[in-house]
Design an enzyme around this catalytic site. Structure first.
Site, PDB file in Angstrom:
ATOM      1  N   HIS A 147       0.826  -1.223   0.000  1.00 19.17           N
ATOM      2  CA  HIS A 147       0.000   0.000   0.000  1.00 19.17           C
ATOM      3  C   HIS A 147       0.856   1.268   0.000  1.00 19.17           C
ATOM      4  O   HIS A 147       0.471   2.271  -0.587  1.00 19.17           O
ATOM      5  CB  HIS A 147      -0.936   0.001   1.212  1.00 19.17           C
ATOM      6  CG  HIS A 147      -0.196  -0.070   2.514  1.00 19.17           C
ATOM      7  ND1 HIS A 147       0.297  -1.262   3.016  1.00 19.17           N
ATOM      8  CD2 HIS A 147       0.175   0.894   3.393  1.00 19.17           C
ATOM      9  CE1 HIS A 147       0.924  -1.021   4.155  1.00 19.17           C
ATOM     10  NE2 HIS A 147       0.873   0.279   4.401  1.00 19.17           N
ATOM     11  N   HIS A 155      27.061  -3.577 -12.750  1.00 20.31           N
ATOM     12  CA  HIS A 155      27.952  -4.373 -11.899  1.00 20.31           C
ATOM     13  C   HIS A 155      27.248  -5.546 -11.223  1.00 20.31           C
ATOM     14  O   HIS A 155      27.867  -6.582 -11.009  1.00 20.31           O
ATOM     15  CB  HIS A 155      28.583  -3.489 -10.816  1.00 20.31           C
ATOM     16  CG  HIS A 155      29.597  -2.527 -11.363  1.00 20.31           C
ATOM     17  ND1 HIS A 155      30.435  -1.792 -10.557  1.00 20.31           N
ATOM     18  CD2 HIS A 155      29.906  -2.168 -12.641  1.00 20.31           C
ATOM     19  CE1 HIS A 155      31.227  -1.026 -11.292  1.00 20.31           C
ATOM     20  NE2 HIS A 155      30.920  -1.222 -12.577  1.00 20.31           N
ATOM     21  N   ARG A 181      34.777  -9.148 -14.563  1.00 18.44           N
ATOM     22  CA  ARG A 181      35.003  -9.398 -13.129  1.00 18.44           C
ATOM     23  C   ARG A 181      33.688  -9.386 -12.342  1.00 18.44           C
ATOM     24  O   ARG A 181      33.576 -10.043 -11.305  1.00 18.44           O
ATOM     25  CB  ARG A 181      35.983  -8.370 -12.557  1.00 18.44           C
ATOM     26  CG  ARG A 181      35.466  -6.948 -12.512  1.00 18.44           C
ATOM     27  CD  ARG A 181      36.561  -5.972 -12.073  1.00 18.44           C
ATOM     28  NE  ARG A 181      36.046  -4.640 -11.802  1.00 18.44           N
ATOM     29  CZ  ARG A 181      35.776  -3.729 -12.728  1.00 18.44           C
ATOM     30  NH1 ARG A 181      35.946  -4.016 -14.011  1.00 18.44           N
ATOM     31  NH2 ARG A 181      35.325  -2.546 -12.386  1.00 18.44           N
TER      32      ARG A 181
HETATM   33  C1  RB5 Z   1       4.419  -0.092   5.462  1.00 22.30           C
HETATM   34  O1  RB5 Z   1       3.895   0.778   6.412  1.00 22.30           O
HETATM   35  C2  RB5 Z   1       5.933  -0.009   5.456  1.00 22.30           C
HETATM   36  O2  RB5 Z   1       6.437  -0.534   6.632  1.00 22.30           O
HETATM   37  C3  RB5 Z   1       6.490  -0.746   4.259  1.00 22.30           C
HETATM   38  O3  RB5 Z   1       5.966  -0.213   3.103  1.00 22.30           O
HETATM   39  C4  RB5 Z   1       7.993  -0.685   4.077  1.00 22.30           C
HETATM   40  O4  RB5 Z   1       8.465   0.624   4.134  1.00 22.30           O
HETATM   41  C5  RB5 Z   1       8.763  -1.604   4.887  1.00 22.30           C
HETATM   42  O5  RB5 Z   1       9.970  -1.735   4.754  1.00 22.30           O
END
Ligand code: RB5
Length: 140
Positions: A8, A98, A132
């Protein structure tokens, strides 16, 4: 094929990227989420994205969460995925050149769409340098 995934917190930036891809006539598959309402969990979308990315070696993923860290940690649990959290065009170029990254991770809450699009363009147009760097990737 480009595979898009977000939770979200990455939803709005993902929608902006979809508008950009539509304008450019580039096909991008969205594996979710489909709303900005909290309650979903980033590992679910990283897993769904990884499954699609690994269907074809030419596929590239773009995953977005709030900071990018949840997505990069989740995505890289799969040994065939090399996901890179990129906050500049320079880092994006090196992630491809890389690290042969096959997934770009963006921090949805901390990046404006214009900058994200610049980073996406660089990521999609930079080739792996091999040499590399290939030796190092084999050791992962
Ligand atoms: C969601 O609130 C948030 O924790 C998630 O999108 C993210 O940033 C987590 O690493």
């Amino acid at each position: 094929m480009i595979i898009l995934a977000s939770d979200h917190a990455g939803y709005l930036l993902k929608e902006e990227l979809k508008k950009f891809f539509n304008k450019e006539n580039i096909i991008a598959i969205d594996v979710g989420c489909y709303s900005r309402e909290a309650g979903d969990d980033y590992p679910d979308f990283a897993k769904a994205g990884n499954a699609k990315v690994l269907e074809d070696s030419r596929n590239v993923g773009i995953y977005i969460c709030g900071t990018g860290n949840g997505m990069v940690i989740s995505a890289n649990r799969n040994p065939k995925i090399r996901a890179a959290l990129c906050t500049s065009t320079q880092v994006a170029a090196l992630a491809r050149g890389h690290n042969d990254a096959n997934v770009l991770i963006l921090p949805g809450r901390y990046m404006k769409p214009r900058k994200a699009i610049k980073i996406v363009k660089v990521f999609l147009t930079t080739d792996f340098e091999g040499g590399r760097h290939a030796r190092r990737i084999k050791k992962l």
